[in-house]
Motif scaffolding. Structure first.
Motif, mmCIF file in Angstrom:
data_model
loop_
_atom_site.group_PDB
_atom_site.id
_atom_site.type_symbol
_atom_site.label_atom_id
_atom_site.label_comp_id
_atom_site.label_asym_id
_atom_site.label_seq_id
_atom_site.Cartn_x
_atom_site.Cartn_y
_atom_site.Cartn_z
ATOM 1 N N LYS A 123 0.851 -1.187 0.000
ATOM 2 C CA LYS A 123 0.000 0.000 0.000
ATOM 3 C C LYS A 123 0.889 1.239 0.000
ATOM 4 O O LYS A 123 1.835 1.340 0.775
ATOM 5 C CB LYS A 123 -0.930 0.012 1.205
ATOM 6 N N GLU A 153 0.625 3.094 -5.101
ATOM 7 C CA GLU A 153 -0.267 3.796 -6.032
ATOM 8 C C GLU A 153 0.133 5.260 -6.246
ATOM 9 O O GLU A 153 -0.260 5.879 -7.232
ATOM 10 C CB GLU A 153 -1.711 3.736 -5.537
ATOM 11 N N ALA A 213 -1.916 -9.465 -1.638
ATOM 12 C CA ALA A 213 -2.613 -8.640 -2.633
ATOM 13 C C ALA A 213 -1.667 -7.559 -3.137
ATOM 14 O O ALA A 213 -0.751 -7.131 -2.422
ATOM 15 C CB ALA A 213 -3.861 -8.007 -2.035
ATOM 16 N N ASP A 215 -2.136 -3.884 -5.541
ATOM 17 C CA ASP A 215 -2.991 -2.972 -6.303
ATOM 18 C C ASP A 215 -2.103 -2.108 -7.190
ATOM 19 O O ASP A 215 -1.407 -1.222 -6.716
ATOM 20 C CB ASP A 215 -3.812 -2.102 -5.354
ATOM 21 N N SER A 231 -3.469 -0.632 -9.978
ATOM 22 C CA SER A 231 -4.455 0.014 -10.856
ATOM 23 C C SER A 231 -4.091 1.459 -11.176
ATOM 24 O O SER A 231 -4.526 2.001 -12.195
ATOM 25 C CB SER A 231 -5.844 -0.042 -10.219
ATOM 26 N N LYS A 232 -3.308 2.110 -10.315
ATOM 27 C CA LYS A 232 -2.914 3.503 -10.557
ATOM 28 C C LYS A 232 -1.572 3.613 -11.281
ATOM 29 O O LYS A 232 -1.165 4.695 -11.670
ATOM 30 C CB LYS A 232 -2.831 4.262 -9.227
ATOM 31 N N ASP A 281 -4.906 -8.270 -10.684
ATOM 32 C CA ASP A 281 -5.609 -7.457 -11.667
ATOM 33 C C ASP A 281 -4.603 -6.547 -12.373
ATOM 34 O O ASP A 281 -4.053 -5.633 -11.766
ATOM 35 C CB ASP A 281 -6.688 -6.621 -10.981
#
Length: 292
Positions: free
Chosen positions: A81, A84, A101, A103, A105-106, A124
């Protein structure tokens, strides 16, 4: 919004009260390097030591813009975390950690993502249209959607729990390493640029490589193949098709082949007379009556 009350005193008794309203808003160009933004201490320390140039505990717009690569391989990190914030990131290497996990996406500029050896159950990458290299081996992935990653040239997703893999949109792919999964089918007809295909130890009953004329390496052993046509793969150098259910194997068109492993099948004849560059041949555990 914070309300501050200022009591104006005269003697011991307040004679008036003034209330001030102060509004504090986040500056989008400044990211504080603190637990709220980077909860994993190891990752937070890495960010502080690597990217905080003026050592003030904040990442400013000019500092963030310079971050194109993050390498935290094998640092026992449990959370990324905060990644991003690095929107200019092109390379993220975070394999061999404790991530459940990620992320990204950014991180739309991302070209390389190495996240093997974690505990990922999902991944993803639909926002990463520039992605060229994806290494996500040795996780717990049950699905992988690569339909938005047409620029992908290299993929290793070995040792996961994939039972399907759609590569139809990845026409730039040159290397596909998907062995040690649970694939029951694999369509590589659109991947005409493939030079290496490793799909061994799956559950494949058929494999069509007729469109993959650039193949140099094909490892399709330990499946359930009953036929294998490599007549169109004239550039092939390495072929492992052992431990299947093949009854015939024609390698007469593979004149450059250097290594052929076809043990553990049901072959009765094998002709390698046209394979003048052959250095290694393993053909045991068949029913051969003729070998030339």
């Amino acid at each position: 919004t914070i309300k501050v009350t200022d009591k104006m005193l005269s003697g011991t008794s307040p004679t008036a009260t003034k209330t001030f309203t102060i509004t504090i808003s986040d500056n989008p160009d400044v990211v504080a390097i603190r637990e709220a933004n980077f909860p994993d201490e190891t990752f937070r320390t890495y960010v502080r030591n690597t990217f905080d140039e003026d050592v003030d505990g904040y990442l400013r717009k000019n500092e963030i813009a310079k971050v194109t690569e993050i390498n935290v391989r094998g640092e026992d990190i449990t959370s990324l975390k905060g990644v991003e914030h690095f929107t200019a990131l092109t390379e993220l290497i975070c394999d061999f950690n404790q991530l459940t996990a990620i992320d990204v996406s950014k991180n739309s500029a991302l070209q390389t993502l190495c996240c093997s050896g974690n505990q990922l159950t999902t991944l993803d990458v639909s926002s990463n249209s520039d992605l060229q290299v994806l290494e996500c081996a040795n996780n717990q992935l049950t699905a992988l959607n690569l339909s938005k990653n047409s620029a992908l040239t290299y993929l290793t997703c070995i040792n996961n729990q994939l039972n399907a893999l759609d590569m139809s949109k990845n026409t730039a792919l040159t290397e596909l390493w998907c062995h040690d999964n649970q694939l029951t089918a694999l369509d590589v007809s659109k991947n005409t640029a493939l030079t290496a295909l490793s799909c061994f130890n799956n559950r494949l009953t058929t494999l069509d490589v007729s469109k993959n004329t650039a193949l140099l390496l094909l490892w399709c052993n330990d499946n359930q193949l009953t036929t294998l046509d490599v007549s169109k793969n004239t550039a092939l150098l390495y072929l492992w098709c052992n431990d299947n259910q093949l009854t015939t194997l024609d390698v007469s068109k593979n004149s450059d082949i250097e290594e052929l492993v076809c043990s553990g099948n049901q072959l009765t004849t094998l002709d390698v007379s046209k394979n003048s560059f052959l250095l290694r041949l393993y053909c045991s555990e068949n029913s051969l009556t003729s070998l030339k």
